[in-house]
Design a protein around this motif. Structure first.
Motif, short mmCIF file in Angstrom:
data_model
loop_
_atom_site.label_atom_id
_atom_site.label_comp_id
_atom_site.label_asym_id
_atom_site.label_seq_id
_atom_site.Cartn_x
_atom_site.Cartn_y
_atom_site.Cartn_z
N LEU A 125 0.81 -1.21 0.00
CA LEU A 125 0.00 0.00 0.00
C LEU A 125 0.85 1.28 0.00
CD1 LEU A 125 -3.07 -0.87 2.21
CD2 LEU A 125 -3.09 0.03 -0.09
N SER A 126 2.04 1.15 -0.49
CA SER A 126 2.90 2.33 -0.52
C SER A 126 2.58 3.21 -1.72
CB SER A 126 4.36 1.87 -0.57
OG SER A 126 5.07 2.56 -1.53
N MET A 127 2.56 4.51 -1.48
CA MET A 127 2.17 5.42 -2.55
C MET A 127 3.09 5.42 -3.75
SD MET A 127 1.46 8.13 0.10
CE MET A 127 2.41 6.89 0.96
N LYS A 128 2.59 5.98 -4.82
CA LYS A 128 3.32 6.15 -6.07
C LYS A 128 3.64 4.82 -6.73
CE LYS A 128 5.41 10.64 -5.17
NZ LYS A 128 6.61 11.38 -4.82
N ILE A 132 -3.01 1.35 -6.96
CA ILE A 132 -4.27 1.85 -6.41
C ILE A 132 -4.34 3.36 -6.51
CG2 ILE A 132 -5.67 2.10 -4.32
CD1 ILE A 132 -4.65 -0.58 -3.41
N TYR A 133 -3.22 4.00 -6.30
CA TYR A 133 -3.22 5.47 -6.36
C TYR A 133 -2.91 5.99 -7.74
CZ TYR A 133 -1.98 3.54 -2.00
OH TYR A 133 -1.93 2.72 -0.93
N GLU A 153 10.39 4.24 -2.15
CA GLU A 153 10.31 5.61 -1.66
C GLU A 153 11.67 6.08 -1.18
OE1 GLU A 153 5.82 5.07 0.05
OE2 GLU A 153 7.51 5.27 1.40
N ARG B 20 6.92 12.67 -0.23
CA ARG B 20 6.87 11.23 -0.40
C ARG B 20 5.47 10.70 -0.66
NH1 ARG B 20 10.91 7.89 3.40
NH2 ARG B 20 12.79 9.15 3.09
N ALA B 21 4.52 11.30 0.03
CA ALA B 21 3.15 10.80 -0.10
C ALA B 21 2.42 11.49 -1.26
CB ALA B 21 2.40 11.02 1.19
N ASP B 22 3.09 12.47 -1.83
CA ASP B 22 2.49 13.21 -2.94
C ASP B 22 1.17 13.88 -2.55
OD1 ASP B 22 2.69 14.16 -5.50
OD2 ASP B 22 1.50 12.53 -6.35
N LYS B 51 7.45 7.12 10.46
CA LYS B 51 7.37 6.69 9.07
C LYS B 51 6.06 6.03 8.67
CE LYS B 51 10.43 5.53 5.94
NZ LYS B 51 11.38 4.68 5.22
N LEU B 54 3.19 7.33 6.36
CA LEU B 54 3.12 7.17 4.89
C LEU B 54 2.11 6.09 4.52
CD1 LEU B 54 6.93 7.38 4.07
CD2 LEU B 54 5.20 9.14 3.68
N ARG B 55 2.18 5.01 5.23
CA ARG B 55 1.23 3.93 5.00
C ARG B 55 -0.20 4.41 5.28
NH1 ARG B 55 0.86 -1.83 4.34
NH2 ARG B 55 2.95 -1.44 3.55
N ILE B 57 -1.34 7.43 5.10
CA ILE B 57 -1.81 8.31 4.03
C ILE B 57 -2.16 7.51 2.79
CG2 ILE B 57 -1.14 10.20 2.50
CD1 ILE B 57 0.75 11.10 4.84
N ALA B 58 -1.37 6.49 2.55
CA ALA B 58 -1.65 5.62 1.40
C ALA B 58 -3.05 5.02 1.54
CB ALA B 58 -0.61 4.51 1.32
N VAL B 59 -3.33 4.57 2.74
CA VAL B 59 -4.63 3.97 2.99
C VAL B 59 -5.74 5.01 2.84
CG1 VAL B 59 -6.07 2.94 4.78
CG2 VAL B 59 -3.74 2.13 4.43
N ALA B 62 -6.30 5.59 -0.80
CA ALA B 62 -6.96 4.44 -1.42
C ALA B 62 -8.45 4.46 -1.09
CB ALA B 62 -6.32 3.15 -0.94
#
Lengths: 160, 160
Positions: A125-128, A132-133, A153, B20-22, B51, B54-55, B57-59, B62
DNA sequence: GCTTTACCTAAGGTTAAGTTGAGGTTTTAG
DNA sequence: CTAAAACCTCAACTTAACCTTAGGTAAAGC
């Protein structure tokens, strides 16, 4: 006799339309300012509507249920012939048009769901890096394995 | 040495998280006010993040793609254990939870689409009587024939 | 004829999910 | 050490789709 009564008449007051269409009067005012419906005024400056406004509102509500914005609805409705009262076929073709949009939305959501499904296994589930994103590559790419988890990342951050 | 550098460290500044999370820094501030993410402050009152934000935010992103509101997301995220950093299984079960919601949404949209499909034939886009506007009976009822068109409204209006 | 109900306009409020800007402090780079 | 970049808070603005309120007119009922 321009004043509508509670009897069924071809010209409806805003209150009658509101009751029949099950929307607030304020919503009708709003729709009118947005060009979604139209009315004329009687001698006392009150709105009067043709009966087919009910069908129009029905279509508006149906489209909204499909997640279509009023702007889009307005644009689509504006394609209806102004010269005549829209026919059943006019409405039907409109319906088909929106149905296609609905199909798209469903397909998109289905892709998202399947992707989430597939990603549970690898936990990516890591961005970029995760599709999913990134809806653009949502179909093509697939996520396979823990490698994607956090490392990409880190690598990217180091380059910035 | 509490100040983060561009190197990879366990504590991230808001700018680093944003990159990182855009997402925009302002969005992170916003998420924090909504209780979606958390941070602590350094000596100079600047935010520092673990850290795993980030996960998180990813969630969040999504879930948003699935059409879930931040409020719902917050509620779901709040069920995560506070005592420990969430495990992969924590995230996975969350994912399954939302997946079910997605399935519901897809099913709903599919019903709407099929109903629109079915209604083109009879043209019964009249409010209240048509299942399109009445999601509750969207499954059970069906619309068959022109009878439903406008008459029921007339009858109802007469009773009011 | 009078009173109640319906209607009118215009402006401002509401929610979601942020963004933008002002004015001021902290960190970092050189 | 200094200047630039990053950060801080708080308030106001943004869009969509309406709702609410105020102050005033029109129509309907009895």
């Amino acid at each position: 006799m321009t004043t509508p009564t509670t009897r069924d008449e071809p010209r409806l007051s805003v209150g009658q339309v509101a009751k029949r269409a099950d929307v607030a009067v304020s919503a009708l005012h709003f729709y009118e300012t947005k060009g979604l419906i139209r009315s004329w005024r009687n001698a006392g400056n009150q709105r009067r509507f043709k009966k087919d406004v009910l069908r129009r509102i029905a279509v508006i509500k149906a489209a909204q249920k499909m997640g279509i914005s009023l702007l889009e609805i307005q644009e689509t409705l504006s394609k209806l012939p102004e010269s005549r009262t829209p026919t059943k076929e006019d409405w039907a073709s409109m319906s088909r048009f929106w149905q296609a949009k609905l199909d798209e939305k469903i397909a998109y959501m289905t892709r998202v769901r399947d992707m989430v499904d597939g990603c549970i296994g690898c936990g990516c589930l890591s961005m970029k890096s995760c599709p999913i994103y990134n809806p653009d590559d949502i179909v093509a790419k697939e996520c396979n394995g823990a490698v994607i988890l956090d490392q990409p990342e880190r690598a990217r951050a180091a380059k910035n």
